[in-house]
Design a protein around this motif. Structure first.
Motif, PDB file in Angstrom:
ATOM      1  N   LEU A   1     -27.120 -12.759 -31.284  1.00  0.00           N
ATOM      2  CA  LEU A   1     -27.046 -14.192 -30.984  1.00  0.00           C
ATOM      3  C   LEU A   1     -26.018 -14.908 -31.853  1.00  0.00           C
ATOM      4  N   ARG A   2     -25.073 -14.162 -32.428  1.00  0.00           N
ATOM      5  CA  ARG A   2     -24.073 -14.790 -33.299  1.00  0.00           C
ATOM      6  C   ARG A   2     -23.217 -15.808 -32.559  1.00  0.00           C
ATOM      7  N   GLY A   3     -22.996 -15.594 -31.278  1.00  0.00           N
ATOM      8  CA  GLY A   3     -22.156 -16.505 -30.508  1.00  0.00           C
ATOM      9  C   GLY A   3     -22.891 -17.735 -30.004  1.00  0.00           C
ATOM     10  N   VAL A   4     -24.195 -17.824 -30.272  1.00  0.00           N
ATOM     11  CA  VAL A   4     -24.997 -18.956 -29.780  1.00  0.00           C
ATOM     12  C   VAL A   4     -25.016 -20.046 -30.849  1.00  0.00           C
ATOM     13  N   ARG A   5     -24.449 -21.187 -30.542  1.00  0.00           N
ATOM     14  CA  ARG A   5     -24.404 -22.282 -31.515  1.00  0.00           C
ATOM     15  C   ARG A   5     -25.749 -22.991 -31.632  1.00  0.00           C
ATOM     16  N   GLN A   6     -26.399 -23.178 -30.504  1.00  0.00           N
ATOM     17  CA  GLN A   6     -27.708 -23.841 -30.504  1.00  0.00           C
ATOM     18  C   GLN A   6     -28.655 -23.062 -29.599  1.00  0.00           C
ATOM     19  N   LEU A   7     -29.773 -22.637 -30.164  1.00  0.00           N
ATOM     20  CA  LEU A   7     -30.733 -21.848 -29.408  1.00  0.00           C
ATOM     21  C   LEU A   7     -31.325 -22.674 -28.277  1.00  0.00           C
ATOM     22  N   GLY A   8     -31.395 -22.057 -27.107  1.00  0.00           N
ATOM     23  CA  GLY A   8     -32.007 -22.711 -25.959  1.00  0.00           C
ATOM     24  C   GLY A   8     -33.064 -21.813 -25.348  1.00  0.00           C
ATOM     25  N   PHE A   9     -33.858 -22.379 -24.451  1.00  0.00           N
ATOM     26  CA  PHE A   9     -34.922 -21.606 -23.820  1.00  0.00           C
ATOM     27  C   PHE A   9     -34.350 -20.440 -23.017  1.00  0.00           C
ATOM     28  N   LYS A  10     -33.127 -20.606 -22.521  1.00  0.00           N
ATOM     29  CA  LYS A  10     -32.484 -19.551 -21.736  1.00  0.00           C
ATOM     30  C   LYS A  10     -32.327 -18.269 -22.561  1.00  0.00           C
ATOM     31  N   ASN A  11     -32.030 -18.415 -23.858  1.00  0.00           N
ATOM     32  CA  ASN A  11     -31.895 -17.240 -24.713  1.00  0.00           C
ATOM     33  C   ASN A  11     -33.203 -16.467 -24.799  1.00  0.00           C
ATOM     34  N   ALA A  12     -34.303 -17.202 -24.969  1.00  0.00           N
ATOM     35  CA  ALA A  12     -35.618 -16.555 -25.045  1.00  0.00           C
ATOM     36  C   ALA A  12     -36.023 -15.978 -23.691  1.00  0.00           C
ATOM     37  N   GLU A  13     -35.686 -16.686 -22.626  1.00  0.00           N
ATOM     38  CA  GLU A  13     -36.041 -16.226 -21.282  1.00  0.00           C
ATOM     39  C   GLU A  13     -35.340 -14.907 -20.955  1.00  0.00           C
ATOM     40  N   ASP A  14     -34.076 -14.780 -21.362  1.00  0.00           N
ATOM     41  CA  ASP A  14     -33.339 -13.533 -21.117  1.00  0.00           C
ATOM     42  C   ASP A  14     -33.985 -12.369 -21.869  1.00  0.00           C
ATOM     43  N   ILE A  15     -34.404 -12.624 -23.104  1.00  0.00           N
ATOM     44  CA  ILE A  15     -35.074 -11.579 -23.899  1.00  0.00           C
ATOM     45  C   ILE A  15     -36.391 -11.195 -23.244  1.00  0.00           C
ATOM     46  N   ALA A  16     -37.168 -12.212 -22.823  1.00  0.00           N
ATOM     47  CA  ALA A  16     -38.462 -11.956 -22.191  1.00  0.00           C
ATOM     48  C   ALA A  16     -38.299 -11.146 -20.907  1.00  0.00           C
ATOM     49  N   LYS A  17     -37.268 -11.447 -20.126  1.00  0.00           N
ATOM     50  CA  LYS A  17     -37.033 -10.703 -18.879  1.00  0.00           C
ATOM     51  C   LYS A  17     -36.739  -9.231 -19.159  1.00  0.00           C
ATOM     52  N   GLN A  18     -35.977  -8.965 -20.222  1.00  0.00           N
ATOM     53  CA  GLN A  18     -35.670  -7.577 -20.573  1.00  0.00           C
ATOM     54  C   GLN A  18     -36.934  -6.835 -21.009  1.00  0.00           C
ATOM     55  N   VAL A  19     -37.780  -7.525 -21.773  1.00  0.00           N
ATOM     56  CA  VAL A  19     -39.035  -6.906 -22.222  1.00  0.00           C
ATOM     57  C   VAL A  19     -39.932  -6.605 -21.029  1.00  0.00           C
TER      58      VAL A  19
END
Length: 291
Positions: free
Chosen positions: A143-161
């Motif tokens: 997540l180094r390229g993410v300036r501000q964490l958003g729900f989309k970041n967590a949603e992508d992780i959850a989908k992979q899990v």
């Protein structure tokens, strides 16, 4: 013994380091306020989401149509450890404490003859875990390229899990992160996500009966994936606040230590310089007397 020039260079170098650590402390303090606000704002929603799902899940307990995310696979053989750490260091024991908790859980599970897999979120955790568990790391999210964490970041992780769970790659998933308590206190935390741990409501036996439309199983099928994303999002926000709190404390300690080093180095420098001056004066006086 070091020359006076070397001592001056060392003092100047320590002062430059002190300026850097002081600047990093101020930056961390500035970012901490926003990160703390975001983490605290996410807690009520995440807690309420968990409470609502627990209520519905209690009604659906034992149902043959209950989603697998709730009831699990019926096995407890393969564990996926979702380890969330920071992307950067210079934050004291923040990253190491999360990795230590995950490593202890992994070794305990492996000692029981079960299989462990790692899903790493964050560069620092990945770098530490791959030294010992490189073959067991199945995914790494940077997540180094993410300036501000958003729900989309967590949603992508959850989908992979969830995709890996539906593919039968693991039976149990546990989330590891650091819960923010204060600037000087961050608590490494483990939270089981799959199968969902349903907490019984403490209502002294006076449970309220609800009727759901559509049926509980259908509601859970929709809510459980979202709840998993919400819990991951909360963990990312808690981690973000914990990181800046830990970095602020670490840089404050580093600034203080640099100040103490400067004081000691300056004292040694002054004593050495005074000794050299005294020696030169003695040589001049001795030479004059000899003449």
């Amino acid at each position: 013994m070091a020359s006076l020039k070397d001592m001056r260079v060392r003092i100047a170098s320590t002062r430059a380091t002190q300026k850097i650590t002081k600047a990093m402390q101020m930056v961390a303090a500035s970012k901490l306020r926003r990160a703390q606000t975001a983490a605290e704002a996410a807690r009520p929603y995440a807690d309420k989401m968990a409470a609502v799902i627990s209520n519905i899940a209690s009604a659906a307990a034992g149902s043959p149509g209950a989603p697998a995310l709730l009831g699990g696979t019926g096995r407890d053989q393969v564990h996926l450890l979702l380890v969330c750490t920071g992307e950067r260091g210079l934050s004291g024991a923040f990253n190491a404490s999360i990795v230590r908790l995950a490593r202890e859980r992994a070794l305990a599970v492996m000692n029981e003859g079960k299989e462990v897999k790692f899903f790493c979120v964050g560069r620092k955790g990945y770098e530490q875990l791959r030294r010992q568990f490189e073959r067991q790391i199945v995914e790494h999210v940077d997540l180094r390229g993410v300036r501000q964490l958003g729900f989309k970041n967590a949603e992508d992780i959850a989908k992979q899990v969830i995709a890996r769970f539906e593919a039968g790659e693991f039976d149990v998933c546990t989330l590891f992160f650091s819960r923010f308590r204060s600037v000087i206190a961050q608590v490494p935390t483990a939270q089981q996500l799959i199968p969902l741990v349903v907490e019984a409501a403490a209502n002294n036996g006076s449970a309220t009966a609800y009727e759901y439309e559509p049926e509980e199983d259908e509601i859970l099928t929709r809510l459980l994936p979202r709840n998993l994303a919400v819990q991951v999002f909360r963990a990312l926000l808690e981690n973000n606040a914990s990181f800046y709190g830990a970095q602020m404390t670490a840089m404050d300690n580093a600034t203080r230590n640099a100040g103490e080093m400067i004081r000691k180095q300056t004292l040694i420098y002054n004593r050495t310089r005074q000794a050299m001056i005294t020696k030169e004066l003695i040589e001049i006086i001795s030479g004059a007397e000899a003449v």
